[in-house]
Structure formats: structure tokens, C-alpha cells
Design an enzyme around this catalytic site. Structure first.
Site, short mmCIF file in Angstrom:
data_model
loop_
_atom_site.label_atom_id
_atom_site.label_comp_id
_atom_site.label_asym_id
_atom_site.label_seq_id
_atom_site.Cartn_x
_atom_site.Cartn_y
_atom_site.Cartn_z
CB ILE A 23 29.65 -26.48 1.23
CG1 ILE A 23 30.63 -27.43 1.92
CG2 ILE A 23 29.11 -25.43 2.20
CD1 ILE A 23 31.96 -26.79 2.33
CG ASN A 96 29.73 -22.09 -0.81
OD1 ASN A 96 30.32 -22.51 0.18
ND2 ASN A 96 29.41 -22.88 -1.84
CB SER A 148 38.58 -22.25 4.85
OG SER A 148 39.26 -23.46 5.16
CE1 TYR A 163 40.24 -23.29 -0.37
CE2 TYR A 163 41.09 -23.54 1.86
CZ TYR A 163 40.04 -23.62 0.96
OH TYR A 163 38.80 -24.01 1.40
CE LYS A 167 38.11 -20.62 0.98
NZ LYS A 167 36.71 -20.37 0.54
CB THR A 198 32.52 -31.34 -0.93
OG1 THR A 198 33.78 -30.66 -0.96
CG2 THR A 198 31.72 -30.87 0.28
P1 NDP Z 1 33.11 -28.12 -4.48
O1 NDP Z 1 34.32 -28.15 -5.35
O2 NDP Z 1 32.40 -29.39 -4.17
O3 NDP Z 1 32.02 -27.11 -5.08
C1 NDP Z 1 32.41 -25.81 -5.46
C2 NDP Z 1 31.44 -25.31 -6.51
O4 NDP Z 1 31.86 -23.98 -6.85
C3 NDP Z 1 31.48 -26.13 -7.79
O5 NDP Z 1 30.17 -26.38 -8.26
C4 NDP Z 1 32.25 -25.23 -8.74
O6 NDP Z 1 31.88 -25.34 -10.11
C5 NDP Z 1 31.85 -23.86 -8.24
N1 NDP Z 1 32.81 -22.86 -8.71
C6 NDP Z 1 34.16 -22.96 -8.75
N2 NDP Z 1 34.69 -21.85 -9.29
C7 NDP Z 1 33.65 -21.03 -9.58
C8 NDP Z 1 33.55 -19.75 -10.17
N3 NDP Z 1 34.64 -19.07 -10.59
N4 NDP Z 1 32.32 -19.20 -10.33
C9 NDP Z 1 31.22 -19.87 -9.94
N5 NDP Z 1 31.24 -21.09 -9.39
C10 NDP Z 1 32.46 -21.67 -9.22
O7 NDP Z 1 33.59 -27.38 -3.15
P2 NDP Z 1 32.99 -27.35 -1.66
O8 NDP Z 1 31.52 -27.44 -1.69
O9 NDP Z 1 33.78 -28.28 -0.84
O10 NDP Z 1 33.46 -25.89 -1.24
C11 NDP Z 1 32.58 -24.78 -1.15
C12 NDP Z 1 33.31 -23.69 -0.40
O11 NDP Z 1 33.66 -24.18 0.90
C13 NDP Z 1 34.60 -23.23 -1.04
O12 NDP Z 1 34.74 -21.84 -0.88
C14 NDP Z 1 35.66 -23.96 -0.24
O13 NDP Z 1 36.90 -23.29 -0.27
C15 NDP Z 1 35.04 -23.93 1.12
N6 NDP Z 1 35.55 -24.91 2.06
C16 NDP Z 1 35.52 -26.24 1.75
C17 NDP Z 1 36.03 -27.16 2.65
C18 NDP Z 1 36.04 -28.62 2.35
O14 NDP Z 1 36.74 -29.35 3.09
N7 NDP Z 1 35.31 -29.13 1.36
C19 NDP Z 1 36.61 -26.73 3.93
C20 NDP Z 1 36.55 -25.31 4.16
C21 NDP Z 1 36.04 -24.44 3.24
P3 NDP Z 1 32.81 -26.19 -11.14
O15 NDP Z 1 32.39 -27.60 -10.93
O16 NDP Z 1 32.45 -25.67 -12.49
O17 NDP Z 1 34.23 -25.90 -10.74
#
Ligand code: NDP
Length: 258
Positions: A23, A96, A148, A163, A167, A198
Site C-alpha cells: 500500500i 502507514n 484498518s 492487530y 488499529k 499485498t
Molecule cells: P506490507 O507488509 O506489504 O508492507 C509493509 C511495509 O512496512 C514493508 O515494507 C515493511 O518492511 C514495512 N515495515 C514493517 N515494520 C516496519 C517498521 N517497524 N518500520 C518501518 N517499516 C516497517 O503491508 P501492506 O502494504 O499490506 O500494509 C500497509 C499498512 O496497511 C499496514 O499498516 C497494514 O496494517 C495496513 N492494512 C493492510 C491491509 C491489507 O489487507 N493488506 C488491510 C488494512 C490495513 P519489512 O519488509 O522490512 O517488514
């Protein structure tokens, strides 16, 4: 100024946490297409650099990567310093980054609980606070936090109490900051996506197995795509949303309607 012009972000400076993929990457691309320069903030530096290089080539904007763990106050301070050194200001913050751990409440360890709360809630607090401090000095800025649909409903059948709680916390944190900063030119809103395809879901075998089950009850019968969240964040980032603060925007294909 016409509405299309108000939707533009030309000259604005933004950061996106969790921007390397998913995202964050999709929304960062849209912010750049609308004219903003972007700092891609992520723990995964090789992936963040790859994304930044690709996005700069696609959009022609100034895009660079910063390694930052959003749970670390030191990292977040260093992130702010790096952005101010490069851009001189922060107009838009998309806080995010997030993770999910699926464990029944009665089996969840303290470490598992703390990890989820640290990244999803404390991480949003630290990055939104850092952006807010800069924006308050500027007298302007827009912060968008990723909550979320799990802030509104309890997902089934997978157990994810930390989680869901984290949220729900993001939404109240967003509203609290919005009220504190409403008269000072800084707006704070959140988005609440439904299931989005994702790596958070697609790279977790225990979740991939559930997609068919979710789609059976999903009114639209499918997962959302990251690009289906782009427009709402571009809207919230710019002048088109000047009277919008303290709001949460559910984008879930009607999943939470029943
Ligand atoms: P992804 O896992 O695809 O991407 C998340 C990114 O965040 C990764 O690049 C990850 O890096 C990075 N990350 C994780 N922990 C940290 C940290 N401590 N500091 C900095 N970066 C970090 O997730 P999504 O894109 O799906 O999710 C993005 C947001 O959307 C999240 O908050 C998620 O909870 C929310 N969301 C997602 C939904 C879904 O269905 N996908 C639904 C509703 C909300 P690394 O690879 O190193 O872990």
C-alpha cells in the site's frame, strides 16, 4: 482554483512509511504522480532504494529512500533530519507501516502483543508526532495514518486481537491529534482499508489459504488492490480536503456494512 488543480500536490514534500512495497509503494507513486517529492521510509533498505529509483524514473520527482524502524524514536528523529536536509519541509506524512500477527488471545505472548502495538500504534504516534512538530512550525501540513477495517470489526476466522486493538488505537490517536492541531493548520485523518492484496496477506501462507473464505462473504467478492487506495490519500494530502480533519475513511468494498 478549480477542483482538479486543488487535487495537485506540485511542490509538496512527503514521506511514506512502509513505502518500499504494498500500500505504501502504491500510494507514494500516486502522491508523486500528483506532483510531490517523496521520502520512502522503510526498514528494508534495499527494497526501499529499489522502489525509490523506480518511482523517480516513472514520475520524474525527487524520490529518495531512508532506512528507519518506526518503533525507534532515534530512527524517527534521524528520518526527520534527513528529510529536512533534503526537502527543507514536510507537507504530507503517510504513516502507514504496519504488521500483523495471528495468534489466539489466550496464547499470545507478551512479546508478540508488544511487537504489534509497537509497530502499528507507537510507530504511527512517533512518525505522526515527528511530522506534526515540523508542520506546526510551518503552520500547515496533512498527516494520513493507516488504520484498518479491523479497527471497526473483528475479522474472522483468524485471531488477531493485537492487530485489531492497535488499529482502533490509530483512529483515536488520529482524532486526538486532529483536535489538538485543528486551529494550527495541521490536519490529521486516517484510512481504514479492507483486505488488500499485498505481501502482508499474499506472503503469509496461513492468510492466503483464507482468501477464498473472505471472498465468499465480501460484498464485492474479491480483495482490494493497493491502487484502489491511491485517490483517497491524494485527496487527503492536498488542498481539496482543507475542511477534512479527524475523519476515518473506510475503503473496503462494503465489507464492514453488515
Ligand atoms: P506490507 O507488509 O506489504 O508492507 C509493509 C511495509 O512496512 C514493508 O515494507 C515493511 O518492511 C514495512 N515495515 C514493517 N515494520 C516496519 C517498521 N517497524 N518500520 C518501518 N517499516 C516497517 O503491508 P501492506 O502494504 O499490506 O500494509 C500497509 C499498512 O496497511 C499496514 O499498516 C497494514 O496494517 C495496513 N492494512 C493492510 C491491509 C491489507 O489487507 N493488506 C488491510 C488494512 C490495513 P519489512 O519488509 O522490512 O517488514
Amino acid at each position: 482554483m478549480g477542483i482538479i488543480e486543488k487535487m495537485r500536490l506540485d511542490g509538496k514534500k512527503a514521506f511514506v512509511t512502509g513505502g518500499a512495497r504494498g500500500i505504501g509503494k502504491s500510494v507514494a507513486t500516486a502522491l508523486a504522480e500528483a506532483g510531490a517529492d517523496i521520502a520512502i521510509v522503510d526498514m528494508d533498505m534495499p527494497e526501499a532504494e529499489k522502489t525509490a529509483k523506480w518511482m523517480a524514473g516513472e514520475t520524474g520527482r525527487d524520490i529518495f529512500a531512508i532506512k528507519c524502524d518506526v518503533t525507534s524514536p532515534e530512527d524517527v528523529n534521524a528520518m526527520t533530519d534527513a528529510i529536512l536536509a533534503r526537502f527543507g519541509r514536510i507537507d504530507v506524512a503517510f504513516c502507514n507501516a504496519g504488521i500483523c500477527i495471528n495468534v489466539p488471545a489466550d496464547e499470545m505472548t507478551f512479546e508478540q502483543w508488544k511487537k504489534v502495538i509497537d509497530v502499528n500504534l507507537t510507530g504511527v504516534f512517533l512518525t505522526a508526532q515527528a511530522a506534526g512538530k515540523v508542520m506546526l512550525k510551518q503552520g500547515s501540513g496533512s498527516i494520513i495514518n493507516t488504520a484498518s477495517m479491523s479497527a471497526h470489526i473483528v475479522n474472522v476466522p483468524q485471531p488477531q486481537c493485537a492487530y485489531n486493538a492497535s488499529k482502533a488505537g490509530v483512529i483515536q490517536l488520529t482524532k486526538s491529534m486532529a483536535i489538538e492541531w485543528a486551529k494550527k493548520g495541521v490536519r490529521v485523518n486516517s484510512i481504514s482499508p479492507g483486505y488488500i492484496g499485498t505481501e502482508l496477506i499474499l506472503a503469509a501462507p496461513h492468510l492466503t489459504a483464507l482468501i477464498e473464505e473472505w471472498n465468499k462473504i465480501a460484498p464485492m467478492g474479491r480483495l482490494g488492490r493497493p491502487d484502489e487506495l491511491q485517490a483517497i490519500v491524494v485527496y487527503l494530502a492536498g488542498d481539496a480536503s482543507s475542511f477534512t480533519t479527524g475523519s476515518d475513511f473506510v475503503v473496503d468494498g462494503a465489507f464492514t456494512c453488515f
